[in-house]
Scaffold this motif. Structure first.
Motif, PDB file in Angstrom:
ATOM      1  N   ASN A   1       0.815  -1.219   0.000  1.00  0.00           N
ATOM      2  CA  ASN A   1       0.000   0.000   0.000  1.00  0.00           C
ATOM      3  C   ASN A   1       0.845   1.264   0.000  1.00  0.00           C
ATOM      4  OD1 ASN A   1       1.062  -0.096   2.573  1.00  0.00           O
ATOM      5  ND2 ASN A   1      -0.869   0.230   3.644  1.00  0.00           N
ATOM      6  N   ASN A   2       2.154   1.127  -0.063  1.00  0.00           N
ATOM      7  CA  ASN A   2       2.999   2.331  -0.015  1.00  0.00           C
ATOM      8  C   ASN A   2       4.262   2.130  -0.830  1.00  0.00           C
ATOM      9  OD1 ASN A   2       3.755   4.949   0.886  1.00  0.00           O
ATOM     10  ND2 ASN A   2       5.002   4.069   2.511  1.00  0.00           N
TER      11      ASN A   2
ATOM     12  N   SER B   1       0.551   4.643  -5.435  1.00  0.00           N
ATOM     13  CA  SER B   1       0.030   3.467  -4.744  1.00  0.00           C
ATOM     14  C   SER B   1      -1.384   3.726  -4.258  1.00  0.00           C
ATOM     15  CB  SER B   1       0.936   3.121  -3.553  1.00  0.00           C
ATOM     16  OG  SER B   1       0.789   4.101  -2.527  1.00  0.00           O
ATOM     17  N   THR B   2      -1.890   2.826  -3.405  1.00  0.00           N
ATOM     18  CA  THR B   2      -3.212   3.012  -2.819  1.00  0.00           C
ATOM     19  C   THR B   2      -3.227   4.101  -1.759  1.00  0.00           C
ATOM     20  OG1 THR B   2      -2.742   1.188  -1.309  1.00  0.00           O
ATOM     21  CG2 THR B   2      -4.021   0.666  -3.276  1.00  0.00           C
ATOM     22  N   ASP B   3      -2.084   4.644  -1.388  1.00  0.00           N
ATOM     23  CA  ASP B   3      -2.051   5.806  -0.501  1.00  0.00           C
ATOM     24  C   ASP B   3      -2.566   7.041  -1.248  1.00  0.00           C
ATOM     25  OD1 ASP B   3      -1.040   4.420   1.601  1.00  0.00           O
ATOM     26  OD2 ASP B   3       0.850   5.502   1.737  1.00  0.00           O
TER      27      ASP B   3
ATOM     28  N   THR C   1      -9.608   4.578  -4.058  1.00  0.00           N
ATOM     29  CA  THR C   1      -9.132   3.194  -4.062  1.00  0.00           C
ATOM     30  C   THR C   1      -9.856   2.360  -5.116  1.00  0.00           C
ATOM     31  OG1 THR C   1      -8.666   3.383  -1.694  1.00  0.00           O
ATOM     32  CG2 THR C   1      -8.749   1.164  -2.612  1.00  0.00           C
TER      33      THR C   1
ATOM     34  N   HIS D   1       4.247   7.194   6.292  1.00  0.00           N
ATOM     35  CA  HIS D   1       4.039   7.236   4.844  1.00  0.00           C
ATOM     36  C   HIS D   1       4.210   8.667   4.324  1.00  0.00           C
ATOM     37  CE1 HIS D   1       1.711   3.223   4.262  1.00  0.00           C
ATOM     38  NE2 HIS D   1       2.625   3.112   5.211  1.00  0.00           N
TER      39      HIS D   1
END
Length: 362
Positions: free
Chosen positions: A1-2, A7-9, A36, A116
């Motif tokens: 996720n990072n 990314s999905t961040d 997302t 993050h």
């Protein structure tokens, strides 16, 4: 996720969340959901995405057996960090790396300090992500009981096991779910102490709290598991020249890659009461491990056997797994042992932590 630059961040979309009202937070949730779902749809359907990526993405989908009322999509936004309390003690990076050590332990943490990316900038015509931090923590460290209690002049009957009193970077290490579970149990036990003794939460004796958590870790009066790590010198007898390596359970583990000389590690636990015990050994992930390891369990007589490494199933994303050795009836005291040997090894042998779990409680 990072991972990677994109990314999905949803970088930067969370700024208003900590101080936002419920209506604004609802909008932030929806924005993250749309982002997302949109990213996943784009990667699997948009013709600008290479066919190989689209084809692979289309082999995946939302869960069919979870969140059924939302067609398999999670019903919660993951909020790692928003508001945090400023309590009697503020945990900082110095505590995480061992430069300062608290003496009123309410739990322990061990994860690295990470954060993050927090914003995306354009620098000299190039897009840059800014804010990612990954700082290693050398070994587990204690979390202060005062970090889960407010200042006494502000509130006397509140315990805070999640939004703990910690700096941003320290919280990046503490914020792991197993740590929250530990702090939750510590907070609940402290609440009982405070209620029974009619005192404020700040007046709870942290040493007595720790002793209760060690004596009754499952909060049901059952006998605690017995754990002996390779660093517990009083309970570990070493024969031969073993080497140490970081990783595994705790600070380090013993290992040997020179089987020409017989070497053993003997673990001698203190068995509080005769009974049946299930024994487990910790195996960390390691390249070049021997295909089998020789164990000997002494329950009154020596019982040697070979454990095949290929039988070890990695069940999660941890650095290793607990492997069942067997069930043995052990006498009270220090009259039994488990021994690991490099005899017959065809690769690296490791010796780390061992657990004895009592089965019959009567």
């Amino acid at each position: 996720n990072n991972f990677g630059g994109f990314s999905t961040d949803m970088i930067g979309a969370n700024y208003d969340y900590p101080e936002a009202n419920y209506e604004t937070r609802k909008k932030i949730w929806k924005a993250h959901e749309d982002y997302t779902k949109g990213l996943l749809y784009f990667l699997s359907h948009d013709e600008r995405v290479p066919p190989a990526i689209r084809e692979e993405m289309l082999t995946w989908g939302y869960s069919k057996d979870e969140f059924k009322d939302l067609q398999g999509f999670s019903n919660q936004l993951y909020v790692r960090e928003a508001r945090r309390m400023i309590g009697e003690m503020v945990m900082t990076q110095k505590h995480c790396v061992g430069e300062e050590v608290v003496n009123d332990q309410a739990g322990m943490a061990a994860y690295g300090m990470d954060s993050h990316n927090c914003q995306r900038l354009v620098v000299n015509g190039m897009v840059k992500n800014e804010g990612d931090v990954q700082k290693w923590v050398g070994k587990p460290y204690p979390i202060s009981y005062r970090a889960i209690t407010p200042k006494e002049n502000e509130c006397k009957n509140l315990l805070v096991p999640v939004c703990v009193s910690a700096s941003h970077i320290a919280f990046g290490s503490i914020r792991m779910e197993p740590v929250f579970m530990v702090l939750g149990q510590s907070a609940a036990t402290a609440a009982v102490f405070a209620i029974n003794n009619k005192i404020s939460v700040q007046q709870v004796n942290a040493q007595q709290l720790l002793e209760e958590l060690i004596r009754n870790p499952l909060a049901d009066g059952s006998q605690p598991e017995i754990l002996v790590d390779n660093t517990d010198a009083a309970d570990v007898l070493i024969k031969g020249e073993w080497q140490t390596r970081t990783g595994g359970y705790g600070i380090n583990q013993f290992y040997d890659d020179q089987p020409n000389e017989l070497k053993t590690i003997r673990y001698t636990p203190t068995i509080p009461k005769r009974g049946q015990y299930e024994i487990y050994a910790y195996f960390s992930k390691i390249n070049g491990r021997s295909t089998h390891t020789r164990f000997t369990v002494n329950d009154g007589e020596e019982k040697p056997f070979m454990l095949g490494t290929k039988s070890i199933k990695e069940l999660g994303l941890s650095s290793g797994e607990w492997v069942r050795i067997g069930i043995y009836t052990l006498p009270e005291g220090r009259n039994s042992y488990l021994e690991i040997s490099n005899k017959g090894a065809d690769g690296i042998i490791t010796a780390d932590a061992i657990i004895w779990k009592r089965l019959n409680k009567n």
